[in-house]
Design a protein around this motif. Sequence first.
Motif, mmCIF file in Angstrom:
data_model
loop_
_atom_site.group_PDB
_atom_site.id
_atom_site.type_symbol
_atom_site.label_atom_id
_atom_site.label_comp_id
_atom_site.label_asym_id
_atom_site.label_seq_id
_atom_site.Cartn_x
_atom_site.Cartn_y
_atom_site.Cartn_z
ATOM 1 N N ILE A 17 20.228 46.226 32.158
ATOM 2 C CA ILE A 17 20.418 46.400 33.601
ATOM 3 C C ILE A 17 20.015 45.125 34.349
ATOM 4 O O ILE A 17 20.689 44.698 35.301
ATOM 5 N N MET A 18 18.939 44.477 33.913
ATOM 6 C CA MET A 18 18.453 43.280 34.592
ATOM 7 C C MET A 18 19.381 42.085 34.385
ATOM 8 O O MET A 18 19.472 41.211 35.254
ATOM 9 N N ILE A 19 20.070 42.023 33.247
ATOM 10 C CA ILE A 19 20.900 40.852 32.942
ATOM 11 C C ILE A 19 22.311 40.988 33.509
ATOM 12 O O ILE A 19 23.058 39.997 33.551
ATOM 13 N N ILE A 20 22.705 42.183 33.953
ATOM 14 C CA ILE A 20 24.053 42.384 34.497
ATOM 15 C C ILE A 20 24.361 41.435 35.657
ATOM 16 O O ILE A 20 25.445 40.813 35.681
ATOM 17 N N PRO A 21 23.472 41.252 36.668
ATOM 18 C CA PRO A 21 23.791 40.316 37.758
ATOM 19 C C PRO A 21 24.044 38.889 37.275
ATOM 20 O O PRO A 21 24.924 38.199 37.798
ATOM 21 N N PHE A 22 23.281 38.445 36.268
ATOM 22 C CA PHE A 22 23.477 37.093 35.748
ATOM 23 C C PHE A 22 24.827 36.970 35.039
ATOM 24 O O PHE A 22 25.545 35.988 35.218
ATOM 25 N N LEU A 23 25.180 37.980 34.239
ATOM 26 C CA LEU A 23 26.466 37.952 33.548
ATOM 27 C C LEU A 23 27.620 37.987 34.548
ATOM 28 O O LEU A 23 28.641 37.316 34.364
ATOM 29 N N TRP A 24 27.452 38.765 35.621
ATOM 30 C CA TRP A 24 28.490 38.823 36.650
ATOM 31 C C TRP A 24 28.618 37.478 37.368
ATOM 32 O O TRP A 24 29.716 37.055 37.724
ATOM 33 N N MET A 25 27.495 36.809 37.571
ATOM 34 C CA MET A 25 27.514 35.490 38.199
ATOM 35 C C MET A 25 28.286 34.491 37.333
ATOM 36 O O MET A 25 29.126 33.733 37.837
ATOM 37 N N VAL A 26 28.040 34.506 36.017
ATOM 38 C CA VAL A 26 28.746 33.605 35.115
ATOM 39 C C VAL A 26 30.234 33.924 35.092
ATOM 40 O O VAL A 26 31.085 33.031 35.130
ATOM 41 N N SER A 27 30.552 35.220 35.050
ATOM 42 C CA SER A 27 31.956 35.622 35.027
ATOM 43 C C SER A 27 32.683 35.189 36.297
ATOM 44 O O SER A 27 33.799 34.658 36.235
ATOM 45 N N THR A 28 32.059 35.389 37.449
ATOM 46 C CA THR A 28 32.691 35.014 38.714
ATOM 47 C C THR A 28 32.879 33.507 38.819
ATOM 48 O O THR A 28 33.855 33.028 39.404
ATOM 49 N N SER A 29 31.961 32.744 38.240
ATOM 50 C CA SER A 29 32.062 31.285 38.319
ATOM 51 C C SER A 29 33.260 30.751 37.549
ATOM 52 O O SER A 29 33.654 29.602 37.735
ATOM 53 N N LEU A 30 33.847 31.573 36.680
ATOM 54 C CA LEU A 30 34.990 31.146 35.873
ATOM 55 C C LEU A 30 36.303 31.735 36.371
ATOM 56 O O LEU A 30 37.337 31.591 35.710
ATOM 57 N N LYS A 31 36.275 32.408 37.514
ATOM 58 C CA LYS A 31 37.471 33.030 38.068
ATOM 59 C C LYS A 31 38.089 32.143 39.155
ATOM 60 O O LYS A 31 37.440 31.247 39.700
ATOM 61 N N SER A 32 39.340 32.423 39.470
ATOM 62 C CA SER A 32 39.970 31.805 40.632
ATOM 63 C C SER A 32 39.512 32.546 41.886
ATOM 64 O O SER A 32 38.952 33.654 41.804
ATOM 65 N N TYR A 33 39.750 31.936 43.045
ATOM 66 C CA TYR A 33 39.324 32.580 44.294
ATOM 67 C C TYR A 33 40.021 33.923 44.487
ATOM 68 O O TYR A 33 39.393 34.908 44.867
ATOM 69 N N GLY A 34 41.327 33.973 44.184
ATOM 70 C CA GLY A 34 42.061 35.227 44.356
ATOM 71 C C GLY A 34 41.551 36.317 43.443
ATOM 72 O O GLY A 34 41.421 37.482 43.859
ATOM 73 N N GLU A 35 41.236 35.959 42.195
ATOM 74 C CA GLU A 35 40.732 36.957 41.262
ATOM 75 C C GLU A 35 39.335 37.425 41.634
ATOM 76 O O GLU A 35 38.978 38.584 41.437
ATOM 77 N N ALA A 36 38.529 36.509 42.182
ATOM 78 C CA ALA A 36 37.178 36.888 42.592
ATOM 79 C C ALA A 36 37.200 37.883 43.750
ATOM 80 O O ALA A 36 36.282 38.697 43.886
ATOM 81 N N MET A 37 38.234 37.820 44.591
ATOM 82 C CA MET A 37 38.349 38.715 45.738
ATOM 83 C C MET A 37 39.175 39.954 45.424
ATOM 84 O O MET A 37 39.412 40.788 46.306
ATOM 85 N N GLN A 38 39.603 40.092 44.190
ATOM 86 C CA GLN A 38 40.478 41.196 43.802
ATOM 87 C C GLN A 38 39.745 42.531 43.827
ATOM 88 O O GLN A 38 38.586 42.639 43.453
ATOM 89 N N VAL A 39 40.443 43.576 44.279
ATOM 90 C CA VAL A 39 39.904 44.932 44.303
ATOM 91 C C VAL A 39 40.901 45.853 43.605
ATOM 92 O O VAL A 39 42.076 45.899 43.998
ATOM 93 N N PRO A 40 40.454 46.590 42.553
ATOM 94 C CA PRO A 40 39.117 46.584 41.965
ATOM 95 C C PRO A 40 38.848 45.289 41.196
ATOM 96 O O PRO A 40 39.796 44.652 40.703
ATOM 97 N N PRO A 41 37.600 44.903 41.062
ATOM 98 C CA PRO A 41 37.288 43.614 40.414
ATOM 99 C C PRO A 41 37.512 43.662 38.912
ATOM 100 O O PRO A 41 37.452 44.715 38.288
ATOM 101 N N THR A 42 37.781 42.505 38.357
ATOM 102 C CA THR A 42 37.924 42.374 36.906
ATOM 103 C C THR A 42 36.597 41.900 36.311
ATOM 104 O O THR A 42 35.885 41.099 36.915
ATOM 105 N N ILE A 43 36.277 42.412 35.142
ATOM 106 C CA ILE A 43 35.004 42.045 34.506
ATOM 107 C C ILE A 43 35.072 40.629 33.947
ATOM 108 O O ILE A 43 34.212 39.788 34.221
ATOM 109 N N LEU A 44 36.114 40.359 33.174
ATOM 110 C CA LEU A 44 36.312 39.023 32.610
ATOM 111 C C LEU A 44 37.469 38.339 33.315
ATOM 112 O O LEU A 44 38.438 38.996 33.703
ATOM 113 N N PRO A 45 37.380 37.037 33.511
ATOM 114 C CA PRO A 45 38.476 36.328 34.192
ATOM 115 C C PRO A 45 39.751 36.323 33.360
ATOM 116 O O PRO A 45 39.706 36.156 32.132
ATOM 117 N N GLN A 46 40.884 36.514 34.020
ATOM 118 C CA GLN A 46 42.168 36.458 33.326
ATOM 119 C C GLN A 46 42.503 35.014 32.955
ATOM 120 O O GLN A 46 43.114 34.756 31.924
#
Length: 270
Positions: A17-46
């Motif tokens: 539970i504690m490491i989820i925010p860090f993993l989400w931060m790493v995942s978001t850093s590898l996404k495009s702007y459009g994918e980061a704003m996508q709803v519902p969000p994707t866990i891993l970047p396409q």
Amino acid sequence: MKIKVNNHILLIFGAFIMIIPFLWMVSTSLKSYGEAMQVPPTILPQEWKMSNYSSVFESVNFLKYYLNTIIVTLSRTLAQLFLCSLAAFAFARLRFPGKNIIFIAILSVLMVPPQVILIPNYAILTQLGWIDTFYALIVPGMFSAFGVFLLRQFFMGIPKELDEAATMDGCSLFGIYWKIILPNSTPALMALGIFTILASWNDFLWPLVMTNSADMRVLSVGIAAFQGQYATDYPLLMAGAVMSTIPMLIMFIFLQKHLITGIALQGVRR
């Protein structure tokens, strides 16, 4: 045996539970702007965009922020280790009028929220002409009431017979402090150093208020520059956050043993 297994399962779940925010931060850093704003969000970047990390250096002077943060952190840490250990040595080993009253007064600083004294400190530094300089970022953080308390408790556990033997050999008070107390206090000094590094590296409010120009920004303030009024480039924001987090992760991985030892020894000191 069953209780131990249940405890380990509970700890693993809590760690996840504690490491989820860090993993989400790493995942978001590898996404495009459009994918980061996508709803519902994707866990891993396409599409893995490693270019977000290079874009951070192109958007802001990130290396300058890194250098400023390192200078402030090292200066605060070295100053606290020296000044707090000197004060702790005085309270643990010396006798002078009002020692307990002064020590209680120092500890009372811990009960005052930093936000309460922010405006008075700003006024003082303005009169000194230190605003937007390294003096404002470093000097107020060179001493810590917590550091004095931590080291004093450790110093009191060191046998005084060592001081007496050193005195008989002609050692001065500073010699006792430098040659006897400090070498026997490595765990406590390491613990204080780690606490100070973490606090200084993550400090945000103080540098935000005390600096005006981009050249004096530290990482915490510089990363906040990615947040726009109407839109925020979250991939760049998360990429900057990941790069600012890596040094602290490396430090904790290699020094966690010293941190745990230093904290554990405080519980057996009188």
